[in-house]
Design a protein around this motif. Structure first.
Motif, mmCIF file in Angstrom:
data_model
loop_
_atom_site.group_PDB
_atom_site.id
_atom_site.type_symbol
_atom_site.label_atom_id
_atom_site.label_comp_id
_atom_site.label_asym_id
_atom_site.label_seq_id
_atom_site.Cartn_x
_atom_site.Cartn_y
_atom_site.Cartn_z
ATOM 1 N N PHE A 1 4.749 -9.734 15.763
ATOM 2 C CA PHE A 1 5.027 -10.257 14.421
ATOM 3 C C PHE A 1 4.607 -9.230 13.369
ATOM 4 O O PHE A 1 5.298 -9.031 12.363
ATOM 5 N N ALA A 2 3.474 -8.583 13.588
ATOM 6 C CA ALA A 2 2.980 -7.597 12.619
ATOM 7 C C ALA A 2 3.908 -6.392 12.530
ATOM 8 O O ALA A 2 4.086 -5.812 11.453
ATOM 9 N N ARG A 3 4.490 -5.987 13.654
ATOM 10 C CA ARG A 3 5.317 -4.781 13.665
ATOM 11 C C ARG A 3 6.753 -5.034 13.198
ATOM 12 O O ARG A 3 7.500 -4.082 12.979
ATOM 13 N N SER A 4 7.148 -6.286 13.061
ATOM 14 C CA SER A 4 8.508 -6.600 12.609
ATOM 15 C C SER A 4 8.590 -6.583 11.083
ATOM 16 O O SER A 4 7.611 -6.853 10.388
ATOM 17 N N THR A 5 9.777 -6.274 10.584
ATOM 18 C CA THR A 5 10.051 -6.286 9.148
ATOM 19 C C THR A 5 11.294 -7.121 8.901
ATOM 20 O O THR A 5 12.336 -6.886 9.507
ATOM 21 N N VAL A 6 11.184 -8.106 8.027
ATOM 22 C CA VAL A 6 12.306 -9.013 7.761
ATOM 23 C C VAL A 6 13.062 -8.602 6.504
ATOM 24 O O VAL A 6 14.290 -8.554 6.493
ATOM 25 N N GLN A 7 12.335 -8.316 5.424
ATOM 26 C CA GLN A 7 12.944 -7.949 4.141
ATOM 27 C C GLN A 7 12.248 -6.705 3.591
ATOM 28 O O GLN A 7 11.278 -6.807 2.824
ATOM 29 N N PRO A 8 12.697 -5.507 3.938
ATOM 30 C CA PRO A 8 12.020 -4.276 3.493
ATOM 31 C C PRO A 8 11.906 -4.137 1.982
ATOM 32 O O PRO A 8 10.888 -3.664 1.476
ATOM 33 N N GLN A 9 12.937 -4.539 1.256
ATOM 34 C CA GLN A 9 12.913 -4.382 -0.195
ATOM 35 C C GLN A 9 11.826 -5.246 -0.821
ATOM 36 O O GLN A 9 11.123 -4.814 -1.746
ATOM 37 N N VAL A 10 11.666 -6.462 -0.323
ATOM 38 C CA VAL A 10 10.611 -7.338 -0.840
ATOM 39 C C VAL A 10 9.248 -6.722 -0.578
ATOM 40 O O VAL A 10 8.361 -6.738 -1.450
ATOM 41 N N ARG A 11 9.069 -6.148 0.590
ATOM 42 C CA ARG A 11 7.788 -5.504 0.898
ATOM 43 C C ARG A 11 7.520 -4.328 -0.047
ATOM 44 O O ARG A 11 6.389 -4.134 -0.499
ATOM 45 N N ARG A 12 8.547 -3.545 -0.310
ATOM 46 C CA ARG A 12 8.360 -2.411 -1.230
ATOM 47 C C ARG A 12 7.934 -2.896 -2.606
ATOM 48 O O ARG A 12 7.072 -2.291 -3.263
ATOM 49 N N GLU A 13 8.529 -3.993 -3.071
ATOM 50 C CA GLU A 13 8.184 -4.515 -4.395
ATOM 51 C C GLU A 13 6.737 -4.992 -4.442
ATOM 52 O O GLU A 13 6.025 -4.773 -5.437
ATOM 53 N N ILE A 14 6.275 -5.644 -3.371
ATOM 54 C CA ILE A 14 4.887 -6.104 -3.324
ATOM 55 C C ILE A 14 3.931 -4.916 -3.313
ATOM 56 O O ILE A 14 2.929 -4.893 -4.030
ATOM 57 N N VAL A 15 4.230 -3.924 -2.488
ATOM 58 C CA VAL A 15 3.389 -2.737 -2.403
ATOM 59 C C VAL A 15 3.302 -2.047 -3.761
ATOM 60 O O VAL A 15 2.212 -1.636 -4.203
ATOM 61 N N GLU A 16 4.421 -1.922 -4.444
ATOM 62 C CA GLU A 16 4.423 -1.272 -5.756
ATOM 63 C C GLU A 16 3.572 -2.053 -6.758
ATOM 64 O O GLU A 16 2.822 -1.456 -7.555
ATOM 65 N N GLN A 17 3.668 -3.395 -6.754
ATOM 66 C CA GLN A 17 2.885 -4.207 -7.691
ATOM 67 C C GLN A 17 1.386 -4.060 -7.425
ATOM 68 O O GLN A 17 0.599 -3.863 -8.357
ATOM 69 N N LEU A 18 0.985 -4.170 -6.169
ATOM 70 C CA LEU A 18 -0.439 -4.068 -5.850
ATOM 71 C C LEU A 18 -0.964 -2.657 -6.086
ATOM 72 O O LEU A 18 -2.093 -2.475 -6.560
ATOM 73 N N ALA A 19 -0.158 -1.649 -5.754
ATOM 74 C CA ALA A 19 -0.594 -0.262 -5.964
ATOM 75 C C ALA A 19 -0.830 0.005 -7.439
ATOM 76 O O ALA A 19 -1.799 0.703 -7.813
ATOM 77 N N ALA A 20 0.013 -0.544 -8.312
ATOM 78 C CA ALA A 20 -0.155 -0.332 -9.750
ATOM 79 C C ALA A 20 -1.443 -0.987 -10.251
ATOM 80 O O ALA A 20 -2.136 -0.440 -11.129
ATOM 81 N N GLN A 21 -1.799 -2.159 -9.710
ATOM 82 C CA GLN A 21 -2.992 -2.871 -10.157
ATOM 83 C C GLN A 21 -4.286 -2.260 -9.600
ATOM 84 O O GLN A 21 -5.348 -2.410 -10.206
ATOM 85 N N LEU A 22 -4.193 -1.598 -8.460
ATOM 86 C CA LEU A 22 -5.390 -1.013 -7.840
ATOM 87 C C LEU A 22 -5.499 0.495 -8.092
ATOM 88 O O LEU A 22 -6.438 1.130 -7.602
#
Length: 491
Positions: free
Chosen positions: A342-363
């Motif tokens: 489950f950890a190694r699977s990716t369902v929606q890559p674009q959604v993941r990129r958006e989350i990573v970008e939001q958290l990276a900007a805040q941290l």
């Protein structure tokens, strides 16, 4: 293994020979694909010989429970105590979860691969065919309808062999196969969902046929797609597909054929599968070694879009956006793979990129230890806790994206989300680790000398538990201080 080694050796020798003769690699490659497809087509033509040959009864083996250790009904909380212990060595992992295959994208077809092309005598234009609509997890899918007919009943193995020969010569069967493969490619379905889509199509297109007749058609289509799916018959003469899943799956009955697990998939029109039957009859001969296992890992999905707004906020960090709600019914009863799968699977890559970008900007620009602590607290307090049994009524590990849909999650869901973000947002190496009844995380953070940690392959991993509410990195739940975890995934 010996056969594959021989094939690879001969292929390498052929490449060297081609180079010595001045033949271009592309010419050699096209020739190799042509020889391979001629071989596979010949096997496909002879498959009726296996169906008409020796059959044997095999005992059904009940699927094992994924976990027997109970999970806490409420998330454990840190008692009033100093924030961190002095540096303390705890038990290192005693084992690593069995190596799992990386998610495999849908195979791209070489231009010389003619396995799903119609014979030159088949001049039908699929665009001129009326569409046939069928349900796939609540979505209405359509393919051109070639009007393929199948018999209502199949009596014995001779009928099955005769049916295979008839389908092999039927241009309508080839058209249905080509349409299903094209739709699977368009939706970016993995092997498992291609299997499910094919079964859904057959059940909807031929509701009046018997289960053995439907299973015979589904078997033909799936073998035509290159999968090593077998056809089985129960003692009640119902049809069943025997599917070699690439991942180890819990709580799903299977047979052992040629040393490999073949999982039972009962006919969709029969309702709830009856796994109490003790034996299944199937061919006693392995048709061919080139057919593939069915991969359950996901790399992307391109389903019809239905928007769902998500927001997770703990007062310090927040994420917000939109995700395709149609993925969630597809994933709701997904096979119970190992947690690492489950950890190694990716369902929606674009959604993941958006989350990573939001958290990276805040941290951004925060000290590493502070950024890790804020991310840990975000996972601990941004989600409500509930066990799978309490919330879903059955064991339900989440793919990362499902945390954005369901209002509650438990330890493995949080740990999968947390370890992914540690690596992709902060670049922190980490382990996804399993204790009896609990999934946690550990990470490499040299900035933090204190706390509970273990040494693995020369590196110090601090426990960082997203379900131990109020805990900081370096605090292990007391129940697991003397337990050796299993590593489910590594970033």
């Amino acid at each position: 293994m010996k056969r594959r080694t021989t094939i690879l050796f001969l292929a390498a020798a052929s490449i060297l020979g081609a180079a010595a003769q001045g033949t271009s690699y592309e010419e050699f490659r096209r020739g190799m694909y042509e020889r391979y497809n001629n071989f596979r087509e010949g096997m496909y033509e002879r498959y009726d010989e296996f169906l008409a040959g020796a059959w044997a009864d095999y005992e059904v083996i009940a699927g094992q429970k994924r976990s027997t250790a109970p999970k806490p009904r409420t998330a454990p909380r840190v008692p009033d105590a100093p924030a961190l212990t002095p540096p303390r060595e705890i038990k290192a992992p005693a084992a690593v979860a069995a190596e799992r295959p990386e998610p495999r994208p849908a195979p791209s077809r070489d231009p010389s691969d003619r396995s799903d092309k119609s014979d030159s005598s088949d001049k039908s234009d699929s665009s001129a065919l009326p569409p046939f609509e069928f349900d796939f997890y609540g979505m209405a899918l359509r393919i051109p309808d070639p009007g393929l007919d199948i018999p209502r009943t199949v009596v014995d193995k001779q009928d099955l062999a005769a049916r295979w020969r008839a389908l092999r010569k039927d241009s309508k069967a080839r058209a249905a196969l080509a349409s299903l493969r094209a739709l699977a490619a368009e939706l970016k379905l993995n092997d498992y969902l291609t299997l499910e889509m094919t079964r859904s199509y057959v059940a909807a297109r031929h509701p009046g046929a018997g289960s053995a007749s439907r299973a015979s058609l589904a078997h033909f289509l799936l073998v035509g797609m290159g999968y090593d799916v077998r056809l089985g018959i129960t003692g009640d003469r119902d049809g069943v597909l025997l599917v070699p899943l690439r991942q180890d799956v819990a709580e799903h009955p299977f047979l052992k054929l040629d040393g490999r697990k073949y999982y039972l998939f009962m006919d969709k029109k029969l309702g709830k599968a009856d796994y109490a039957r003790t034996t299944i009859s199937t061919c006693d001969v392995t048709p061919d070694g080139t057919l593939a296992q069915v991969d359950c890992a996901l790399t992307d999905l391109n389903l019809p879009y239905k928007p769902h707004h998500y927001k997770v906020d703990n007062g310090t960090l927040h994420i917000e956006g939109e995700i395709n709600a149609n993925i969630f019914p597809v994933l709701r009863r997904y096979p119970l793979m190992q947690t690492g799968d489950f950890a190694r699977s990716t369902v929606q890559p674009q959604v993941r990129r958006e989350i990573v970008e939001q958290l990276a900007a805040q941290l951004k620009d925060k000290p590493r230890a502070q950024a890790v602590d804020e991310l840990l607290k975000f996972i601990q307090s941004g989600f409500d806790y509930a066990t799978d049994e309490e919330f879903h009524g059955y064991e339900k590990p989440y793919f990362l994206e499902e945390n954005l849909f369901y209002p509650k999650n438990d330890c493995e869901d949080r740990a999968i989300f947390y370890t992914y973000m540690l690596w992709n947002v902060l670049g922190i190496p980490n382990h996804l680790i399993a204790y009896p009844g609990h999934e946690s995380a550990s990470l490499v953070l040299d900035d933090l000398p204190a706390g509970d940690s273990y040494t693995y392959e020369g590196r110090r991993y601090l426990i960082s538990d997203p379900t131990y509410i109020g805990a900081s990195t370096g605090q292990c739940m007391p129940d697991y201080l003397n337990a050796s975890p299993v590593i489910d995934n590594t970033y």
